[in-house]
Write a protein that holds these residues in place. Structure first.
Motif, PDB file in Angstrom:
ATOM      1  N   ARG A  31       0.822  -1.099  -0.024  1.00  0.00           N
ATOM      2  CA  ARG A  31      -0.047   0.174   0.071  1.00  0.00           C
ATOM      3  C   ARG A  31       0.778   1.231  -0.063  1.00  0.00           C
ATOM      4  NH1 ARG A  31      -3.326  -2.903   3.585  1.00  0.00           N
ATOM      5  NH2 ARG A  31      -2.473  -1.823   5.366  1.00  0.00           N
ATOM      6  N   GLY A  34       2.423   1.835  -3.496  1.00  0.00           N
ATOM      7  CA  GLY A  34       1.370   1.961  -4.403  1.00  0.00           C
ATOM      8  C   GLY A  34       1.078   3.724  -4.259  1.00  0.00           C
ATOM      9  N   PHE A  47      -2.425   4.033  -6.045  1.00  0.00           N
ATOM     10  CA  PHE A  47      -2.667   2.677  -6.912  1.00  0.00           C
ATOM     11  C   PHE A  47      -2.733   1.557  -5.849  1.00  0.00           C
ATOM     12  CE2 PHE A  47       0.475   4.917 -10.007  1.00  0.00           C
ATOM     13  CZ  PHE A  47      -0.610   5.381 -10.736  1.00  0.00           C
ATOM     14  N   SER A  48      -3.595   0.552  -6.300  1.00  0.00           N
ATOM     15  CA  SER A  48      -3.835  -0.605  -5.462  1.00  0.00           C
ATOM     16  C   SER A  48      -3.274  -1.822  -6.085  1.00  0.00           C
ATOM     17  CB  SER A  48      -5.377  -0.715  -5.132  1.00  0.00           C
ATOM     18  OG  SER A  48      -5.660  -1.813  -4.293  1.00  0.00           O
ATOM     19  N   PHE A  49      -2.334  -2.161  -5.718  1.00  0.00           N
ATOM     20  CA  PHE A  49      -1.810  -3.293  -6.395  1.00  0.00           C
ATOM     21  C   PHE A  49      -2.074  -4.767  -5.439  1.00  0.00           C
ATOM     22  CE2 PHE A  49       1.365  -0.092  -7.317  1.00  0.00           C
ATOM     23  CZ  PHE A  49       1.083  -0.043  -8.853  1.00  0.00           C
ATOM     24  N   ALA A  55       3.026  -4.785  -8.963  1.00  0.00           N
ATOM     25  CA  ALA A  55       3.614  -3.670  -8.674  1.00  0.00           C
ATOM     26  C   ALA A  55       4.985  -3.248  -9.402  1.00  0.00           C
ATOM     27  CB  ALA A  55       3.782  -3.383  -7.198  1.00  0.00           C
ATOM     28  N   TYR A  58       4.301  -2.849 -13.286  1.00  0.00           N
ATOM     29  CA  TYR A  58       3.835  -1.294 -13.520  1.00  0.00           C
ATOM     30  C   TYR A  58       5.091  -0.530 -13.391  1.00  0.00           C
ATOM     31  CZ  TYR A  58       1.052   2.941 -13.315  1.00  0.00           C
ATOM     32  OH  TYR A  58       0.389   3.951 -13.987  1.00  0.00           O
TER      33      TYR A  58
END
Length: 459
Positions: A31, A34, A47-49, A55, A58
């Motif tokens: 968290r 992100g 961002f929610s991975f 992660a 990305y």
């Protein structure tokens, strides 16, 4: 050492993404990552991975075709925290690195961490990132001269030497830990050490324990403290360490290796005897803790710093300042004192020369030996003895001359071997007179070690 400071300054100068990991669970770390990445890209929401696989994919995707010629700089600080909860991270980075290398990568990824054993293991023989790194940089503490300048005591060598024997060259200890509390003179040193390093209210008081605890491979801290205490007490061989802690030599192989990988312990080969070696604690604060603080820990916690320090004078001189001074003298020859060797090259170290006739061993604290090659014999360029609290006299010089004679008898080239006396307490008139008559004898005190004129090379 200032690693985070350097990395933040780099990102500030060049732009890029910086993420400083913390000790957290995998979900919380993900968290935090992100949220930091969203802030970097300008996303209005974090961002929610679901996984680190997502992660990392990305992250590397951001380094695709770019509008500028500058690559994307990505810094992940305190990487061991992430690797501890997500052991797959190095493999994920390897996969993306290999994929992007085939497409001309636009990313420059810097992984940083304080746990030396973990960071060193990232590039070990079977590690996923083996062969992928373009640079491996260890941010080391200041040398003894730079540390004296940093603490503002370069003009007081006796004070600088004592400070460095206790806190070494770690920059953070002066400013972040002690708030620029620096002794102004040698007369203030005792009061300073009692209100700082030996005070339970000082951040430095427990720092030696924390240095050991932050290494991920160290689990049984009691065993590792015992090993370090053995070395601090003067038991510097494998057998001596094992005997001190009540274990067999084979049983301490693992802790010795872990401490070496953590850069807390160094194994130094005997420069004169193949296969022989001794161990030295590399972090002065840990050595000071094991020699002075740990044996009197309960008294220090109850506020008896002044009494403990007053009773530790001999222990400090013999187990802390003395061995540290020997290491500083060897460092001197590797740096500012290199000119003493002229054009000669060689290995700087220490060792023992056995005298069969007298049935004794001569400890040589500082030696420079050039290994033989082809038909050339090994050459000894310098033999030196270092004394912290003893005024050196002719007896020390005679001992070095005897060592030189014995080495010549073993077939080593000693034709241009100089003799050096290093002392923090000074030299006798007789020794000074001998040095004045003999060009092959060097006298080096604190003034020379800390920036005075380098003596002329022995002839």
């Amino acid at each position: 050492m200032g690693k985070t400071y350097l990395l933040r300054a780099l990102v500030e100068q060049l732009g890029g993404f910086y993420f400083g990991a913390t000790a957290a669970t995998e979900a919380e770390s993900l968290r935090q990552f992100g949220a930091a990445l969203a802030d970097h890209t300008g996303s209005p929401v974090p961002f929610s991975f679901a996984t680190w696989d997502d992660a990392i994919s990305y992250l590397f995707g951001l380094a695709g075709p770019r509008q500028t010629d500058a690559p994307l700089l990505v810094v992940i600080d305190e990487f061991p925290y992430l690797a501890k909860t997500a052991p797959e991270l190095p493999s994920l980075i390897q996969r993306e690195t290999d994929r992007f290398q085939a497409e001309e990568s636009w990313m420059r990824l810097l992984l940083c961490g304080s746990a030396m054993s973990v960071m060193g293991g990232l590039l070990a023989s079977t590690a996923p990132l083996r062969g992928r790194a373009q640079m491996e940089l260890v941010v080391r503490p200041f040398g003894y001269r730079a540390a004296a300048t940093f603490w503002g005591v370069a003009d007081a060598p006796a004070l600088a030497a004592r400070l460095h024997a206790v806190v070494g060259g770690t920059p953070a200890y002066r400013r972040q830990f002690l708030g620029d509390d620096v002794p102004r003179s040698l007369a203030e040193f005792d009061d300073w050490i009692c209100r700082t390093v030996l005070s339970p209210f000082s951040p430095l008081f427990r720092e030696a324990r924390y240095l050991l605890a932050e290494e991920a491979d160290i689990r049984d801290t009691a065993l590792y403290h015992s090993v370090l205490a053995a070395v601090a007490q003067g038991n510097t061989t494998r057998g001596g360490i094992a005997s001190y802690i009540g274990r067999k030599s084979v049983d301490i192989s693992h802790p010795l290796h872990v401490l070496e990988d953590s850069h807390l312990l160094a194994r130094e080969a005997d420069i004169f005897r193949a296969g022989k070696s001794q161990y030295r604690i590399t972090e002065p604060l840990i050595n000071f803790y094991e020699a002075v603080m740990r044996p009197a820990w309960a008294r220090l916690e109850s506020g008896q710093a002044a009494e403990v320090w007053a009773q530790s004078a001999e222990r400090f001189a013999a187990q802390v300042a003395g061995p540290h001074f020997e290491a500083v003298c060897r460092e001197y020859l590797l740096g500012p004192g290199r000119s003493l060797l002229g054009s000669a090259l060689g290995e700087v170290g220490c060792g023992v020369v056995t005298d069969p006739a007298a049935r004794r061993q001569i400890q040589v604290d500082v030696a420079v030996v050039e290994p033989g090659s082809g038909g050339r014999k090994p050459a000894v360029h310098l033999l030196g003895e270092a004394k912290w609290g003893t005024v050196m006299g002719l007896s020390q010089l005679e001992r070095l001359a005897r060592a030189r004679e014995l080495l010549a008898g073993r077939g080593m080239d000693t034709g241009r071997c100089g003799l050096a006396c290093f002392s923090a307490a000074g030299f006798s008139d007789a020794l000074r007179g001998e040095a004045a008559r003999d060009d092959g004898v060097l006298l080096i005190g604190l003034d020379e070690l800390y920036g005075g004129a380098v003596p002329a090379p022995p002839r």
